[in-house]
Design an enzyme around this catalytic site. Structure first.
Site, PDB file in Angstrom:
ATOM      1  NE  ARG A   1      -3.571   2.169   2.837  1.00 57.70           N
ATOM      2  CZ  ARG A   1      -3.222   3.203   3.594  1.00 57.70           C
ATOM      3  NH1 ARG A   1      -2.020   3.235   4.180  1.00 57.70           N
ATOM      4  NH2 ARG A   1      -4.043   4.223   3.775  1.00 57.70           N
TER       5      ARG A   1
ATOM      6  CE  LYS B   1      -8.761   5.185   4.873  1.00 59.49           C
ATOM      7  NZ  LYS B   1      -8.296   5.290   3.495  1.00 59.49           N
TER       8      LYS B   1
ATOM      9  CB  SER C   1     -12.462  -0.325   1.937  1.00 66.58           C
ATOM     10  OG  SER C   1     -11.075  -0.523   1.838  1.00 66.58           O
TER      11      SER C   1
HETATM   12  C1  TZP Z   1      -5.698   1.457   5.823  1.00 65.24           C
HETATM   13  C2  TZP Z   1      -6.669   1.601   6.924  1.00 65.24           C
HETATM   14  N1  TZP Z   1      -8.027   1.496   6.726  1.00 65.24           N
HETATM   15  C3  TZP Z   1      -8.776   1.670   7.822  1.00 65.24           C
HETATM   16  S1  TZP Z   1      -7.755   1.983   9.166  1.00 65.24           S
HETATM   17  C4  TZP Z   1      -6.304   1.862   8.236  1.00 65.24           C
HETATM   18  C5  TZP Z   1      -4.958   2.045   8.826  1.00 65.24           C
HETATM   19  C6  TZP Z   1      -4.563   0.855   9.677  1.00 65.24           C
HETATM   20  O1  TZP Z   1      -3.265   1.077  10.173  1.00 65.24           O
HETATM   21  P1  TZP Z   1      -2.862   0.600  11.632  1.00 65.24           P
HETATM   22  O2  TZP Z   1      -2.897  -0.897  11.649  1.00 65.24           O
HETATM   23  O3  TZP Z   1      -1.455   1.163  11.794  1.00 65.24           O
HETATM   24  O4  TZP Z   1      -3.861   1.233  12.589  1.00 65.24           O
HETATM   25  C1  IFP Z   2      -8.214   0.726   3.417  1.00 63.37           C
HETATM   26  C2  IFP Z   2      -8.089  -0.615   3.539  1.00 63.37           C
HETATM   27  C3  IFP Z   2      -9.074  -1.362   4.271  1.00 63.37           C
HETATM   28  N1  IFP Z   2      -8.947  -2.707   4.390  1.00 63.37           N
HETATM   29  C4  IFP Z   2      -7.889  -3.331   3.831  1.00 63.37           C
HETATM   30  C5  IFP Z   2      -7.817  -4.841   4.023  1.00 63.37           C
HETATM   31  F1  IFP Z   2      -7.405  -5.099   5.278  1.00 63.37           F
HETATM   32  F2  IFP Z   2      -6.950  -5.386   3.160  1.00 63.37           F
HETATM   33  F3  IFP Z   2      -9.037  -5.378   3.844  1.00 63.37           F
HETATM   34  N2  IFP Z   2      -6.940  -2.711   3.135  1.00 63.37           N
HETATM   35  C6  IFP Z   2      -6.971  -1.363   2.950  1.00 63.37           C
HETATM   36  N3  IFP Z   2      -6.073  -0.766   2.290  1.00 63.37           N
END
Ligand code: TZP
Ligand code: IFP
Ligand code: MG
Length: 219
Positions: free
Chosen positions: A46, A146, A117
């Protein structure tokens, strides 16, 4: 090549590591190597947000990370960038609600893994109808990773989806650590996705093992 079964996808989702070059404390290659040795079951590249790579650099890093995944027979998923996923012959893609439609992406990727998502029952049902292999639901807990994450919902949406007898494989994401991962499974999730718990660690291998132990999964 035929589509993965839901049962296979559920097994793959157990410990889903996600990383880009701007998430890693150590080098991305070192972090991923330790995570693979620690037992992650699927990986998503990502490359997004501040200081994210693009163009040739992005592709070259992706190729190196894909090679590491191949050595451990762990599926390599690309986030957002369908063209890159096809160029690398990745094992699948993950898209959000602001990317191309799941139908359009499925048409491009054939039997590769398609993750979507989802933040509501409606979005989950749309993903199911579009032929997604899994949905990512979150943020489960507070996350700093994020910047534009939606409202923190805990496991409520996972519970709601399962109450409606919707059986699509689900992975929870957002603020997940070894200490708070179990509720995702108790609510009916099939796996947990993590970024910083592994990528930001001084010892990615140790953190990966702790997560696996918390999920009562043999390494
Ligand atoms: C990509 C994404 N989508 C929802 S939360 C998130 C970030 C998750 O990162 P972390 O595991 O460091 O909280
Ligand atoms: C925004 C996101 C939400 N969920 C996931 C996954 F965990 F792969 F399903 N990946 C992402 N990049
Ligand atoms: Mg996206």
């Amino acid at each position: 090549m035929e589509r993965y079964s839901a049962e296979k996808i559920k097994q793959l989702l157990k410990l889903y590591f996600i990383m880009g070059s701007n998430n890693s404390k150590l080098s991305p290659e070192e972090v991923l190597t330790q995570a693979l040795k620690g037992g992650i079951t699927i990986f998503q590249y990502r490359e997004k947000g501040e200081n994210a790579l693009s163009g040739k650099e992005k592709m070259e890093l992706g190729k190196r990370l894909q090679q590491l995944c191949k050595e451990f027979s762990v599926p390599f998923i690309v986030n957002d960038d369908i063209d890159l996923a096809l160029e690398l012959d990745a094992d699948g893609v993950h898209i959000g609600q602001d990317d191309e439609t799941a139908e359009a992406v499925r048409a491009k990727i054939g039997a590769k893994i398609l993750g979507v998502s989802a933040h509501s029952l409606e979005e989950v049902e749309l993903a199911v109808r579009a032929g997604a292999d899994y949905v990512g639901i979150g943020p489960i807990y507070h996350t700093n990773t994020k910047k534009d994450a939606k409202e923190v919902r805990g496991t409520a949406l996972i519970t709601d989806v399962r109450r409606q007898d919707v059986t699509i494989p689900i992975v929870g994401i957002g603020g997940i650590t070894a200490a708070n991962a179990a509720p995702v499974f108790h609510a009916g999730g099939d796996g947990v996705a993590v970024i910083s718990e592994i990528s930001g660690a001084n010892q990615p291998y140790a953190n990966t093992q702790s997560l696996l132990n918390a999920l009562n999964i043999e390494a």
